[in-house]
Enzyme design. Structure first.
Site, PDB file in Angstrom:
ATOM      1  N   GLU A  13       0.836  -1.196   0.000  1.00  0.00           N
ATOM      2  CA  GLU A  13       0.000   0.000   0.000  1.00  0.00           C
ATOM      3  C   GLU A  13       0.866   1.239   0.000  1.00  0.00           C
ATOM      4  O   GLU A  13       1.504   1.563   1.007  1.00  0.00           O
ATOM      5  CB  GLU A  13      -0.910  -0.008   1.239  1.00  0.00           C
ATOM      6  CG  GLU A  13      -1.844   1.210   1.333  1.00  0.00           C
ATOM      7  CD  GLU A  13      -2.833   1.279   0.173  1.00  0.00           C
ATOM      8  OE1 GLU A  13      -3.675   0.370   0.067  1.00  0.00           O
ATOM      9  OE2 GLU A  13      -2.758   2.237  -0.621  1.00  0.00           O
ATOM     10  N   GLU A  43      -0.243   6.987   1.884  1.00  0.00           N
ATOM     11  CA  GLU A  43       0.220   7.238   3.241  1.00  0.00           C
ATOM     12  C   GLU A  43      -0.878   7.751   4.148  1.00  0.00           C
ATOM     13  O   GLU A  43      -1.874   8.321   3.698  1.00  0.00           O
ATOM     14  CB  GLU A  43       1.354   8.277   3.232  1.00  0.00           C
ATOM     15  CG  GLU A  43       2.621   7.814   2.556  1.00  0.00           C
ATOM     16  CD  GLU A  43       2.787   8.392   1.170  1.00  0.00           C
ATOM     17  OE1 GLU A  43       1.783   8.875   0.571  1.00  0.00           O
ATOM     18  OE2 GLU A  43       3.908   8.363   0.649  1.00  0.00           O
ATOM     19  N   GLU A  91       8.989   2.983   6.305  1.00  0.00           N
ATOM     20  CA  GLU A  91       7.661   3.233   5.740  1.00  0.00           C
ATOM     21  C   GLU A  91       7.418   4.727   5.654  1.00  0.00           C
ATOM     22  O   GLU A  91       6.481   5.240   6.216  1.00  0.00           O
ATOM     23  CB  GLU A  91       6.580   2.611   6.641  1.00  0.00           C
ATOM     24  CG  GLU A  91       6.898   1.256   7.184  1.00  0.00           C
ATOM     25  CD  GLU A  91       6.322   0.147   6.334  1.00  0.00           C
ATOM     26  OE1 GLU A  91       5.552   0.452   5.423  1.00  0.00           O
ATOM     27  OE2 GLU A  91       6.656  -1.019   6.594  1.00  0.00           O
ATOM     28  N   SER A  92       8.243   5.447   4.974  1.00  0.00           N
ATOM     29  CA  SER A  92       8.113   6.896   4.726  1.00  0.00           C
ATOM     30  C   SER A  92       8.995   7.823   5.578  1.00  0.00           C
ATOM     31  O   SER A  92      10.183   7.651   5.618  1.00  0.00           O
ATOM     32  CB  SER A  92       6.666   7.345   4.754  1.00  0.00           C
ATOM     33  OG  SER A  92       6.050   6.948   3.554  1.00  0.00           O
ATOM     34  N   CYS A 149       3.312   4.637   5.251  1.00  0.00           N
ATOM     35  CA  CYS A 149       2.512   3.913   4.274  1.00  0.00           C
ATOM     36  C   CYS A 149       2.385   2.459   4.718  1.00  0.00           C
ATOM     37  O   CYS A 149       2.592   2.141   5.884  1.00  0.00           O
ATOM     38  CB  CYS A 149       3.139   4.030   2.894  1.00  0.00           C
ATOM     39  SG  CYS A 149       4.855   3.510   2.857  1.00  0.00           S
ATOM     40  N   SER A 166      12.761   6.222  -1.376  1.00  0.00           N
ATOM     41  CA  SER A 166      12.284   7.297  -0.509  1.00  0.00           C
ATOM     42  C   SER A 166      13.321   8.395  -0.466  1.00  0.00           C
ATOM     43  O   SER A 166      14.518   8.114  -0.530  1.00  0.00           O
ATOM     44  CB  SER A 166      12.082   6.790   0.925  1.00  0.00           C
ATOM     45  OG  SER A 166      10.933   6.000   1.024  1.00  0.00           O
ATOM     46  N   HIS A 184       8.045   9.410  -2.031  1.00  0.00           N
ATOM     47  CA  HIS A 184       8.074   7.963  -1.786  1.00  0.00           C
ATOM     48  C   HIS A 184       7.506   7.254  -2.993  1.00  0.00           C
ATOM     49  O   HIS A 184       6.482   7.667  -3.515  1.00  0.00           O
ATOM     50  CB  HIS A 184       7.277   7.628  -0.527  1.00  0.00           C
ATOM     51  CG  HIS A 184       7.845   8.315   0.665  1.00  0.00           C
ATOM     52  ND1 HIS A 184       8.942   7.837   1.323  1.00  0.00           N
ATOM     53  CD2 HIS A 184       7.517   9.488   1.261  1.00  0.00           C
ATOM     54  CE1 HIS A 184       9.249   8.684   2.291  1.00  0.00           C
ATOM     55  NE2 HIS A 184       8.411   9.690   2.275  1.00  0.00           N
ATOM     56  N   GLU A 217       5.994  -0.985  -8.405  1.00  0.00           N
ATOM     57  CA  GLU A 217       5.503  -2.227  -9.025  1.00  0.00           C
ATOM     58  C   GLU A 217       4.230  -2.025  -9.827  1.00  0.00           C
ATOM     59  O   GLU A 217       3.276  -1.383  -9.374  1.00  0.00           O
ATOM     60  CB  GLU A 217       5.221  -3.303  -7.966  1.00  0.00           C
ATOM     61  CG  GLU A 217       6.457  -3.790  -7.243  1.00  0.00           C
ATOM     62  CD  GLU A 217       6.577  -3.178  -5.869  1.00  0.00           C
ATOM     63  OE1 GLU A 217       6.516  -1.936  -5.760  1.00  0.00           O
ATOM     64  OE2 GLU A 217       6.713  -3.948  -4.905  1.00  0.00           O
TER      65      GLU A 217
END
Lengths: 140, 440
Positions: free
Chosen positions: B101, B104, B159-160, B174, B330, B343, B347
């Site tokens: 995912e 954020e 994660e960010s 995120c 990032s 960020h 994919e």
């Protein structure tokens, strides 16, 4: 302090540093002693510019200590930009942590920010090799 | 059958979760469901089955031919019809069942500055790092890179990002992180350095995989309840809003909750949050690690910054970047007291990129907001863009909104499909625009 003196004494002979840690240089005198002692040495000097209040610097301390223990042939010193502002200014430190790599009194490389892979790579690259390694790379 | 098992263990240092994703021609879930139903029927009945694989366009479509031998043929036919009813073409299922995912959750906490003096200017930056790290652990992320200048500390997380100013903290995370768990501990840590909370802002877009989120992130109402429970009761000015464009496809709403002790916003910078999906595949390739890049996340990150053109969005900024393995990127940008952050989840099937920055509308040297946005969006050439602009203390200027739309249309061929506006007491005006390419 003892390290700085032993470095100075062993300077011209290319002795390896005995300590395995980061030496904190808190005064102008300590700085001068250590820095001048390394000028004629082939040994790689890594200067860690940080500040007591700097969170990113604190986050990176374990990694730096680990590297100092791992690379016993490299001299790791720590300079607090509030304690030694003139040194920070001389090396044009604007962001922290900043790592300046010196050999034979000349800057060979610099890393800005807590970047583990980059620091480890550049220390590995510069720790052996010729004293002619005179890249003056400014990492933006 | 090409199924990509995407190991994101390096991306999330604390969790080792796996996610499946597949490109649009493949139908793994349909196949799996059919296999399970098949096994079920085989348990009860004995039939002869004949499988054949159809054309390679739909690599895993199976056709079923049977010969019935028992009296429960009706039951079998019912099961068979269910079996065949399962959607098999990619157009019936979402592009991916589950993936990382990118969207954020963003939390901003602002504090009163009465204890900030010339002798003691650091404020929140005095919170010791070990304590911050513990809070990040609760949220399920960790620091991968960091830098500080005289104005603020910037951390790149697994994660960010996290930004710590003397009187403001911004955390943006995120994946499936538990961001709201950080509110209470941060308020507590701030109190230890004599700082009192003044305002709180929580915002997010719409998740690509809403069902993969843990409680309370499955519903904005639940998130609002959790935020409110963590804030002082004395905060009189509160507002929750879901800004939903009426025509967007798929629906991408912008969720905002604000709460503050006073009605006048105290923030001077305008905050722009850009969310991009359906990234151009060629551009997205820059954010995959190359074979033989020596496993160095920092130099790989620097390479990505350069190749993608991210370093040209604001040429003045120092960029602290990081490349994840096998893909993902990032960065935090540091320019005086201005922050920016990008960020990227590259994919195919759930590609996403975000760009956020704080700036002044009348910046002169730092670049016009419309130009900065155009440069940032051009890096990714997305199929879908949303921009949420929070005016804070600045008066809303409609000319700026129109100029952004003009520049994006002219330079990137992006047409503004919706424009919504809402007022948040203590936080200012929020404008939410969504864009898609003109010829879509």
């Amino acid at each position: 302090m003892g390290t700085a003196i032993s470095n100075m004494l062993g300077a011209g002979e290319g002795n390896e540093s005995e300590h395995s840690g980061v030496t904190k240089l808190s005064s102008s005198a300590q700085w001068q002693l250590h820095f001048n002692g390394m000028k004629d040495s082939n040994q790689l000097l890594v200067i860690d510019f940080s500040a007591s209040w700097c969170g990113p610097c604190k986050s990176f301390e374990p990694a730096v200590r680990h590297m100092a223990v791992k690379f016993t042939d490299v001299s790791f010193v720590k300079v607090d930009v509030d304690e030694l502002p003139e040194v920070a200014k001389e090396f044009d430190v604007t962001a922290m942590p900043t790592f300046v790599l010196m050999k034979n009194g000349k800057e060979v490389d610099r890393i800005v920010g807590a970047k583990q892979d980059e620091l480890e790579n550049k220390v590995t690259k510069h720790r052996g090799g010729d004293s002619d390694d005179d890249h003056h790379q400014m990492v933006k | 059958m090409h199924t990509y098992i995407h190991n994101i263990q390096n991306k999330h240092k604390l969790s080792s979760s796996f996610s499946f994703h597949y490109a649009c021609n493949h139908d793994f879930i349909g196949l799996l469901t059919r296999m399970l139903l098949l096994l079920y029927t085989l348990q009860n009945l004995s039939y002869k089955y004949h499988f054949s694989s159809t054309s390679h366009h739909y690599l895993s479509l199976l056709s079923l031919q049977t010969h019935t031998h028992t009296h429960s043929s009706a039951l079998f036919l019912l099961q068979l019809s269910l079996f065949c009813y399962i959607p098999t073409s990619s157009s019936d299922l979402p592009m991916a069942v589950s993936g990382f995912e990118g969207f954020e959750k963003r939390l901003e906490l602002r504090f009163f500055n009465d204890s900030i003096t010339n002798n003691n200017p650091m404020g929140l930056r005095l919170i010791d790092f070990e304590s911050l790290d513990q809070v990040l652990n609760e949220v399920q992320c960790t620091v991968v890179s960091a830098v500080a200048n005289h104005s603020f500390d910037a951390y790149v997380l697994s994660e960010s990002s996290l930004f710590v100013y003397p009187t403001k903290i911004i955390i943006k995370t995120c994946g499936t992180t538990q961001l709201l768990k950080s509110i209470r501990p941060l308020i507590h840590l701030a109190r230890n350095v004599n700082l009192t909370l003044r305002a709180c802002r929580y915002s997010r877009g719409s998740f690509i995989f809403p069902n993969s989120q843990p409680f309370p992130y499955t519903s904005f109402e639940d998130e609002v309840v959790i935020v409110e429970e963590s804030l002082p009761k004395s905060f009189r000015y509160r507002k929750a809003s879901v800004m939903t464009p009426s025509n967007s496809n798929p629906s991408r709403a912008w969720h905002v909750f604000t709460a503050s002790a006073d009605v006048e916003p105290d923030e001077t910078l305008v905050v722009v949050e850009v969310c991009m999906t359906e990234l151009d595949r060629v551009n997205a390739r820059s954010f995959f690690r190359r074979k033989g890049d020596e496993g160095n996340s920092d130099s790989a990150g620097k390479e990505m910054t350069r190749l993608s053109g991210i370093d040209m969005i604001n040429a003045n900024a120092f960029i602290c970047d990081f490349a994840f393995d096998p893909c993902g990127y990032s960065m935090n940008g540091v320019d005086g007291d201005r922050y920016s952050t990008i960020h990227v989840t590259p994919e195919d099937g759930f590609s996403y990129a975000s760009f956020e920055c704080g700036l002044s509308l009348y910046d002169g040297g730092h670049g016009d907001i419309a130009e900065v946005l155009a440069r940032a969006i051009d890096v990714f050439r997305p199929g879908c863009v949303s921009i949420a602009t929070t005016y804070n203390g600045e008066d809303y200027d409609h000319e700026v909104t129109k100029r952004v739309e003009r520049v994006l249309a002219k330079k990137l061929g992006l047409k503004c499909r919706s424009r919504l506006m809402d007022e948040f007491p203590g936080s200012g005006t929020v404008v939410y625009q969504s864009f898609t390419p003109r010829r879509k």
